[in-house]
Scaffold this active site. Sequence first.
Site, PDB file in Angstrom:
ATOM      1  CG  ASP A  93      -0.263  -0.017   2.521  1.00 13.79           C
ATOM      2  OD1 ASP A  93       0.972   0.183   2.550  1.00 13.79           O
ATOM      3  OD2 ASP A  93      -0.925  -0.216   3.547  1.00 13.79           O
ATOM      4  CG  ASP A 266      -6.060  -5.543   1.730  1.00 11.77           C
ATOM      5  OD1 ASP A 266      -6.647  -4.708   1.002  1.00 11.77           O
ATOM      6  OD2 ASP A 266      -5.730  -5.295   2.903  1.00 11.77           O
ATOM      7  CB  CYS A 304     -11.214 -27.538   6.970  1.00 16.16           C
ATOM      8  SG  CYS A 304      -9.777 -26.501   6.671  1.00 16.16           S
ATOM      9  CB  CYS A 306      -6.182 -26.258   6.892  1.00 12.67           C
ATOM     10  SG  CYS A 306      -6.716 -26.289   8.614  1.00 12.67           S
ATOM     11  CB  CYS A 309      -8.983 -29.188   9.867  1.00 16.62           C
ATOM     12  SG  CYS A 309      -9.829 -27.664  10.367  1.00 16.62           S
ATOM     13  CG  HIS A 335      -9.261 -23.306  10.246  1.00 17.98           C
ATOM     14  ND1 HIS A 335      -9.717 -24.397   9.534  1.00 17.98           N
ATOM     15  CD2 HIS A 335     -10.344 -22.494  10.410  1.00 17.98           C
ATOM     16  CE1 HIS A 335     -11.014 -24.260   9.300  1.00 17.98           C
ATOM     17  NE2 HIS A 335     -11.416 -23.119   9.823  1.00 17.98           N
TER      18      HIS A 335
END
Lengths: 374, 374
Positions: A93, A266, A304, A306, A309, A335
């Site tokens: 930014d 974002d 999930c 991930c 998980c 996660h």
Amino acid sequence: MPFRFEILARDSRTQARLGHLTTPHGEFTTPVFMPVGTQASVKTVTPEELLACHVEVVLANTYHLYLRPTHTLIRDLGGLHRFMHWERPILTDSGGFQVYSLAGLRKLTEEGVLFQSHLNGSRHMLTPEKAVEIQQMLGSDIAMVLDECVPYPATYAYALSSQELTTRWARRAKAAHRGTEQALFGIVQGGMYADLREKSAHELVELDFDGYALGGFSVGETKRLMDDLIERTAACLPEEKPRYLMGVGTPADLLRCVKLGVDMFDCVMPTRNARNGCLFTRQGKLIIKNARYAQDTRPVDAQCSCYTCQHYSRAYLRHLFVSEEILGPRLNTIHNLHYYMDVIHKIRAAIVEGQLETLQVEGIIGEHDVEEQA
Amino acid sequence: MPFRFEILARDSRTQARLGHLTTPHGEFTTPVFMPVGTQASVKTVTPEELLACHVEVVLANTYHLYLRPTHTLIRDLGGLHRFMHWERPILTDSGGFQVYSLAGLRKLTEEGVLFQSHLNGSRHMLTPEKAVEIQQMLGSDIAMVLDECVPYPATYAYALSSQELTTRWARRAKAAHRGTEQALFGIVQGGMYADLREKSAHELVELDFDGYALGGFSVGETKRLMDDLIERTAACLPEEKPRYLMGVGTPADLLRCVKLGVDMFDCVMPTRNARNGCLFTRQGKLIIKNARYAQDTRPVDAQCSCYTCQHYSRAYLRHLFVSEEILGPRLNTIHNLHYYMDVIHKIRAAIVEGQLETLQVEGIIGEHDVEEQA
């Protein structure tokens, strides 16, 4: 590779597009979500973990890196990518938003904005040219122009004057931004006034930026107003350039705004919520510290895939949270980022398959608390 | 697999041994170093990262887990290994050391020790039988008997009385510890009095434990006194059983004490120092916050093959530290654990090669600060 944006598919019933963005540090598909790595680190996780969460591009904050460790140091060390060991695309930014958020001294002039560091009170002048210079030294793939973020609420007169300043600054930024493969995006402002948003968009499009951001949203306005302004602004932006909605939002915001023609997002929400123990699941938000999870052997989200998980129970994550173990924020962050990227992937697939309008919020997005359902 | 210890090689000029220890959750070589995972987490890192650092066995603290999330909960969730996603060997302490370290209420009787939780002031009675019961519910591979840690300094009369209590408690623990594949170690006490240490060792050996720990060291005594007591105690212990020096120490302590016949070590030093920004290197300790590292593009230790040294500069680690980024303690922990395991591997190799006596402290162990050399 030079910056390039291609549209691969369009949704016939909404403004959504599937795109492909090429940058000096690699390519990614849009719509895309960019996790926030404020101080050259997406808090708690490594670049390898970001990749495992399917993250493709991250955002870093110019204001923070300018003050510490400084842009010149990062340049001397080989640039931001090497510094933080993230060799994929980075968007920075302009630093403006943080400057306006400062509680202390802040003085706006035609030249730029004078501010005091939150770290040590030292005084600094941020100008459109300086913001470009800093981002060039950081070596990000996509830089943003310095803008003024209009406070909310603001009078029409203030919003008009601010919007025109943002245009003049955008022109100066564009002139200063030369001899680089780095892309530069303009930022549409204009407060909550649709005609000013349109005016801003038209003026910036004339300056021919590589992409266009929509700034100053999610500051307290209603979703309906935000959506209306985004829709009207997007209509003024060229089809062939990427559109980036700054600082937004929830999974539901992502889905809604993709339908309005937004390509890039974002937000600190997945990472900050994770550190606060608030986890996104297909059944809604899960507050991990709740006593009801103390003996819960299930993963956060049974659907999930991930790392968190796959290997840990809600009971263990709750234990880490209440015991203030550092591993907790980290497993939670993995996660939530994986969840956000999964939402993005579902949105992309729905665009390709022409199913976006009917994509069920249920099943991918829960904004309510899991606890409320019980 | 039942607990088993084999000696594979001996150093001819010192008391050092190379051993092989089998537990219900896998095997490892000794000498070994066990990182501390107090609350069912080696702070900041995942089990996969521990494995990448070549960690083979971790220690967890019974006192903390008993209070939170409780041993019964961990049992109900399938045991400590599953709970924390570490399927390799775990050693648990008895909880005694933490209880004696408490500032609040603590009352010692023949029956056990009454104490108040540091979390909420609740009162609990820890007995030798209770310590065994808790550790059986946790399901660790190696359990420790409840002992009394003699304060330092202590009179001979106090140390004698305490040592004899520790023996009586050890007998009760041994009687309570039945019907399990979990190993149980006795703990030699006796304060800083060599004859009491020998008396303690003889009494415990008669009870026939699976291994013997040396407790109550590193409490303020000189290294010379500690070494002398360890040497004399080790001489009273059976050759064929593993010996564990609790809570020690620096890399140099490890090397010295291996030569005195110690097989197992645990210490918070690599992990706690990491979180405080103190990194071990082959050139000495490196205090990462020092300004001299601000522009230092080198890894922490050029000879180190850990994840941190492979991907990050001292400048980045310093930036993370001064910016209070959570990734900092984590990258530092990975390095320090890798460093400790590397020291252990060098010691093992030197035993096999008959080079232990001449193993140079220089090159593997730096206790001084890197800064002092400049």
